[in-house]
Write a protein that holds these residues in place. Structure first.
Motif, PDB file in Angstrom:
ATOM      1  N   GLN A 114      45.135  -4.797  28.417  1.00  0.00           N
ATOM      2  CA  GLN A 114      45.174  -3.634  29.454  1.00  0.00           C
ATOM      3  C   GLN A 114      45.987  -2.616  28.243  1.00  0.00           C
ATOM      4  OE1 GLN A 114      47.249  -4.552  33.085  1.00  0.00           O
ATOM      5  NE2 GLN A 114      45.052  -5.504  33.809  1.00  0.00           N
ATOM      6  N   GLN A 139      43.662   0.277  28.102  1.00  0.00           N
ATOM      7  CA  GLN A 139      43.389   0.929  29.216  1.00  0.00           C
ATOM      8  C   GLN A 139      44.751   1.725  29.654  1.00  0.00           C
ATOM      9  OE1 GLN A 139      40.638   0.648  31.093  1.00  0.00           O
ATOM     10  NE2 GLN A 139      41.559   2.291  32.120  1.00  0.00           N
ATOM     11  N   HIS A 179      44.925   4.829  27.831  1.00  0.00           N
ATOM     12  CA  HIS A 179      43.835   5.578  28.148  1.00  0.00           C
ATOM     13  C   HIS A 179      44.456   6.469  29.259  1.00  0.00           C
ATOM     14  CE1 HIS A 179      40.632   6.734  30.657  1.00  0.00           C
ATOM     15  NE2 HIS A 179      39.748   6.896  29.751  1.00  0.00           N
ATOM     16  N   ASP A 180      44.683   5.677  30.436  1.00  0.00           N
ATOM     17  CA  ASP A 180      45.095   6.259  31.735  1.00  0.00           C
ATOM     18  C   ASP A 180      46.448   7.315  31.739  1.00  0.00           C
ATOM     19  OD1 ASP A 180      43.224   4.792  32.890  1.00  0.00           O
ATOM     20  OD2 ASP A 180      44.638   3.188  33.606  1.00  0.00           O
TER      21      ASP A 180
END
Length: 130
Positions: free
Chosen positions: A6, A9, A12-13
């Motif tokens: 993660q 991710q 990225h978020d």
DNA sequence: ATCTTGACTTGCC
DNA sequence: CGGCAAGCCAAGA
């Protein structure tokens, strides 16, 4: 927060929630995804990561732009200036002026470990306290 | 699984 | 902030 799958991710978020006209440092991003020492990994992720992410808002500790940004320093500078961010001749931006200082609730919402919170309090000394 | 890389950071001048 | 040596982390070979 030690799930490597993660990591990308999360980075990225997080980068995606940086407001227009504001920038963050690699170390800050790393801490906000729960890995205070993974700044370099963030850089790696940025280089090879999703192009839809506003990576132009990520700069290093001295406010310096990315050497290998698509289009080089110039390309990076143009993308920042397009958001109203002023870039100096030495390819740096004024962190005191443009660094994003996330609201307390935003940070709390990340459910960070004590070590990460500690890092934030120590490195975002602009009054905020998480 | 080890070795190398790199859009980095932290000490210590 | 400027520079240099070490340290750290994830990804690729």
């Amino acid at each position: 927060m030690s799930d490597p799958k993660q990591f990308k991710q999360r980075v990225h978020d997080l980068v995606s929630m940086v407001p227009d006209g504001k920038v963050v440092t690699y170390g800050q991003v790393a801490a906000m995804v729960g890995a205070p020492r993974a700044a370099q990994a963030v850089g790696w992720t940025a280089h090879w990561g999703d192009t839809l992410v506003p990576w132009q808002r990520v700069v290093n500790r001295h406010g310096r732009l990315a050497p290998t940004y698509p289009g080089g320093f110039l390309g990076h500078a143009e993308d920042l200036q397009a958001e109203g961010i002023e870039v100096r001749d030495d390819w740096t931006v004024d962190l005191e002026k443009y660094q994003w200082l996330p609201e307390t609730e935003v940070v709390e919402n990340l459910s960070l470990e004590p070590a990460a919170l500690e890092w934030l309090e120590a490195n975002l000394p602009y009054g905020t306290h998480y």
